[in-house]
Structure formats: C-alpha cells, structure tokens
Design an enzyme around this catalytic site. Structure first.
Site, PDB file in Angstrom:
ATOM      1  N   GLY A  47       0.847  -1.098  -0.026  1.00  0.00           N
ATOM      2  CA  GLY A  47      -0.064   0.060   0.050  1.00  0.00           C
ATOM      3  C   GLY A  47       1.020   1.147   0.102  1.00  0.00           C
ATOM      4  CB  ALA A  48       4.227   1.271  -1.394  1.00  0.00           C
ATOM      5  CB  SER A  49       1.029   4.195  -4.555  1.00  0.00           C
ATOM      6  OG  SER A  49      -0.429   3.594  -4.140  1.00  0.00           O
ATOM      7  N   GLY A  51      -1.085   8.273   0.646  1.00  0.00           N
ATOM      8  CA  GLY A  51      -1.231   8.381   1.976  1.00  0.00           C
ATOM      9  C   GLY A  51      -0.128   8.081   3.041  1.00  0.00           C
ATOM     10  CG  LEU A  73      -5.035  -2.255  -7.641  1.00  0.00           C
ATOM     11  CD1 LEU A  73      -4.437  -3.291  -8.678  1.00  0.00           C
ATOM     12  CD2 LEU A  73      -6.008  -2.980  -7.009  1.00  0.00           C
ATOM     13  CD  GLU A  74      -2.194   3.973  -7.139  1.00  0.00           C
ATOM     14  OE1 GLU A  74      -3.368   4.493  -7.731  1.00  0.00           O
ATOM     15  OE2 GLU A  74      -2.553   3.905  -5.869  1.00  0.00           O
ATOM     16  CB  ALA A 111      -1.411  -6.133  -1.795  1.00  0.00           C
ATOM     17  CE1 TYR A 234     -11.953   4.935  10.373  1.00  0.00           C
ATOM     18  CE2 TYR A 234     -11.395   3.740  12.245  1.00  0.00           C
ATOM     19  CZ  TYR A 234     -11.170   4.049  10.960  1.00  0.00           C
ATOM     20  OH  TYR A 234     -10.060   3.417  10.578  1.00  0.00           O
ATOM     21  CB  THR A 274      -5.829   9.334   2.952  1.00  0.00           C
ATOM     22  OG1 THR A 274      -6.569   8.787   3.681  1.00  0.00           O
ATOM     23  CG2 THR A 274      -4.559  10.040   3.814  1.00  0.00           C
TER      24      THR A 274
END
Ligand code: NAD
Length: 396
Positions: A47-49, A51, A73-74, A111, A234, A274
């Site tokens: 989840g590196a892309s 935020g 996932l982009e 992922a 939440y 985000t």
C-alpha cells in the site's frame, strides 16, 4: 495535455503528474531536514503509493537510508485519461530515490492475491535477501479471497442502530444531515475480510515461510480510533470492527514471528485527509474542525510528519520503545483533552449553525485536491504536460 481536476462523488478522477511529483518532493524535503533515523535497511511497504504507506516509504528511504520495495494497485495513463495519483507519486518517488542512490522497486497488482505475494517474495530473494520492516498500509474497497475466491466488499456503516449526523456535502459545499442505516451481519463480515488482519497475517506467514524475514524483523499496520463524535461511524462501526480484528491479528503475528525475535505492531494514526478517509461520511467535517484546532496550537501534522515521528520517536527509539501491548499511539496530539474539548465545542456550534466554516472547507478542499497533484502554487497548471509517465522499475 492540460490537466484540470475533475471531481466526482468523493474522488478526483484526474491527477497531475507534475503536482504529484511536487507533493512527493515536499515530503522528501521534510524528511531530509530531520535527524537521520537508526532504523530499517530493507523495507517492504504494502500500500506504498499514497497516504500513510507512501509517507512510510519516503521516511524509510530518506530518513533511514533503506532499500524499499513498494506494492500497490494503481493505473497508468491510457486512452487520454491521466494515471492515478499513486502512479505519479511512485514514478516521482522512484526517480528521486534512485537518483539519490537508494534501491527502490515497485510491484503494481492486487496485494490480496497470492500471485503478487509470490512475485514480491521472488524479487526480495533475488535482490534484497531479507526484509527487516514490513509496513501494511492497505485501504481497499474490496478483496477477493486467494483460497475461496469469494469477493468481499467493505462498507462504512454503523452497527446495531442507524446513525444520523451532520456531514459536509462536497458537491454543494453545504452542511447537511446524513442518516446511515446499520450494517447487516454479512456486511460486517465482508468489511472485516477486506480491512481486518487476515491478509496481513497471510503476507507475514508467506514471507516467513520463504525465509525472507530477517531476524528481529518488525511489521506494522495502521489503525484509527478517534473521538466519540465519530464512534458510531468509525470505532463502533464496520470499519472499527475490522480494526479490532487487525489488532487481534497483530498478537497472532507476534506469536508467529517470536522465534525470529520479530515484532508486530498496530499504530493508531491521526485522522488525515487521504483518498481513503475522504470516502467516510462525517469524518471530513470532523477533519476540518480538527485541523482548525491543531493548527491554532501548532500541532497539526500531515502523513509525512506522522510517519517520521512514528519511526524516529517510537518504532526505532530505544529510549521510548513501544510497550508490550504492541499498540502505538501516534494520534496523541489529536486525542489531547484540550484539543478534543475545543473540537467538540466547535462541533456543537456547527450543528446549530452558529459558526461559519467556509474557510475550513476551503482548506479541506485544498488538501483534498493536493492528493491528486492540484493546487500547488509552484506548479503551472496551464502548461501542457506529458500524462504518460513511466515508473522506472514497474512490475505488474
Ligand atoms: P490511501 O487510500 O491513501 O492508500 C491506500 C493504499 O492501498 C494505496 O497505496 C493503494 O494503491 C493501496 N491499495 C488499495 N487496494 C489495493 C490492492 N488490492 N492491492 C494493492 N494495493 C492496494 O489510504 P490511507 O488513508 O493512507 O490508509 C492506509 C491505512 O492507514 C489504512 O489501514 C487506514 O485505515 C489507516 N489509517 C488512515 C487514517 C486516515 O485518516 N487517513 C488514519 C488512521 C489510520
């Protein structure tokens, strides 16, 4: 192509490559101004892309000198559409990291699938040997289970009773009432399947089995708790149930990696604008008031400040290392009593229409569009730019 923001629902469907690069560079510059961290050396960020994941990757690289492997996932640009922001962010990050002499490679794919996990493990074996930090920072709307093939869709709903609250309608810029009906048992189960800890645990199991986790490796995933105002949507709602599962899973992971002296943590982060949080009703209004209060007190932070503080002052600080409950509270400024008291008072006033939030809304919108590379003073948005940008190392 001249790229303008196009807003639909709670998402911007265009992104600006130069603006995204600018945002990444600002984050890199921030980290370079801080003290170096005696931290991890080989890092996997899932989840590196965008935020929190992107900020973690930038801190690991420019703060701790780490080699990083990013999974996300982009979408690249195609048929006259721009790429997604996370694509442009990664292109800019990889270029900057490589130029500065750091290893940075990326895998674009699902992922949640075993195929991407296997591909990642193969790349670690070939090029990095072992990993000493695994950051799990996925925020996703759905997940297909790698074994059963069932597809789960997450929902943001209260549990038990319906919930009515004020929220901001981002299309009309008005404060309106929203009523959210309670989730069904199936919706709760699905949200836990997507945003709970099962996939994180699967990653760690497979990484360990493949012997690519270094002795003493750390893994961390991110959660949120927040104030009473947002509890129904939440903490006590479907997403909170998933986060409870994430925390329970961290204990299982701890046991599983004990024999390599590994550590698993959940960090409770601050609420921030985000792509993921913009989709949660009620939360953007809370975020606007929170930013006002924290800003006034000089305590406001963005993803990069949060992630620097997490690594430098908690995860890799021997004098203040996290205790055995393995829950790290980096939402401490947000949850300070004085901050929450002021936010609650403002919230009451907003509910009875007693205060004007035009400026807060404007600030929020600015932050939101920055996620897609728009609204930076130094970027010339009237200029023609190449939308088709490549990521140096991409594997998909
Ligand atoms: P984000 O939307 O900015 O980032 C999500 C990341 O997940 C992106 O890199 C995206 O590419 C990736 N992703 C989504 N689906 C994927 C898939 N199937 N395969 C591979 N990658 C995929 O979200 P964020 O706000 O940074 O959230 C990250 C984590 O932090 C989440 O667990 C979230 O709950 C938590 N968190 C967020 C906040 C907040 O206010 N934003 C606060 C506390 C905790």
């Amino acid at each position: 192509m001249i790229i303008k923001p196009k807003f639909r629902g709670f998402i911007c469907t265009t992104s600006h490559p130069v603006g995204c690069a600018h945002s990444v560079q600002e984050q890199i510059n921030y980290v370079k101004r801080q003290k170096p961290i005696q931290g991890p050396k080989n890092v996997l960020v899932i989840g590196a892309s965008t935020g929190y994941g992107l900020a973690s990757r930038i801190v690991a690289t420019f703060g701790s000198g780490a080699s990083t492997l990013g999974v996300f996932l982009e979408k690249p640009a195609s048929n006259g559409n721009t790429a997604t922001a996370g694509w442009y962010n990664t292109a800019a990050f990889e270029a900057a990291a490589t130029e500065a002499g750091y290893y940075a490679k990326s895998i674009n794919g699902d992922a949640f699938s075993d195929q991407v996990k296997e591909q990642t493990i193969a790349l670690i074996k070939e090029e990095l040997g072992q990993i000493d930090l695994v950051v799990y920072s996925i925020a996703a709307p759905r997940r297909t289970h790698p074994v059963s093939g069932e597809t789960f869709t997450s929902v943001i709903k209260p549990i038990g009773d319906s919930f009515t609250s004020k929220t901001v309608d981002m299309n009309s810029n008005e404060i309106v009432d929203v009523t959210l009906e309670p989730a069904s048992e199936q919706e709760i189960r699905s949200t836990v399947a997507v945003m709970g800890g099962e996939d994180w645990e699967r990653w760690i199991h497979l990484l360990k089995e493949a012997d690519v986790l270094a002795p003493g490796a750390t893994t961390i995933s991110y959660s949120y708790i927040g104030p009473k105002i947002t509890y129904p949507i939440y903490k006590e709602g479907t997403i909170g149930r998933a986060k409870d599962h994430l925390y329970t899973t961290s204990k299982e992971i701890n046991k599983h990696i004990e024999n390599i002296n590994g550590r698993a943590f959940v960090a409770v982060n601050k609420a921030l604008v985000t792509q993921a949080s913009a989709a949660i009703p009620v939360v953007p209004l809370y975020l606007m008031l929170l930013a006002r209060v924290l800003g006034k007190k000089g305590l406001d932070e963005n993803c990069i400040e949060q992630m620097y503080r997490l690594l430098a002052s908690r995860l890799y600080n021997t004098e203040n290392s996290p205790n055995e409950d393995h829950l790290i509270r980096i939402d401490d400024y947000e949850m300070q009593n004085d901050v929450q008291a002021e936010v609650s008072a403002l919230w009451e006033k907003v509910c009875i229409g007693e205060i004007d939030i035009v400026q807060d809304l404007e600030k929020y919108r600015k932050e939101f569009f920055k996620l897609f590379g728009f609204g930076f003073d130094d970027v010339h948005y009237e200029e023609d730019v190449k939308e088709d940008v490549s990521i140096l190392s991409i594997k998909s």
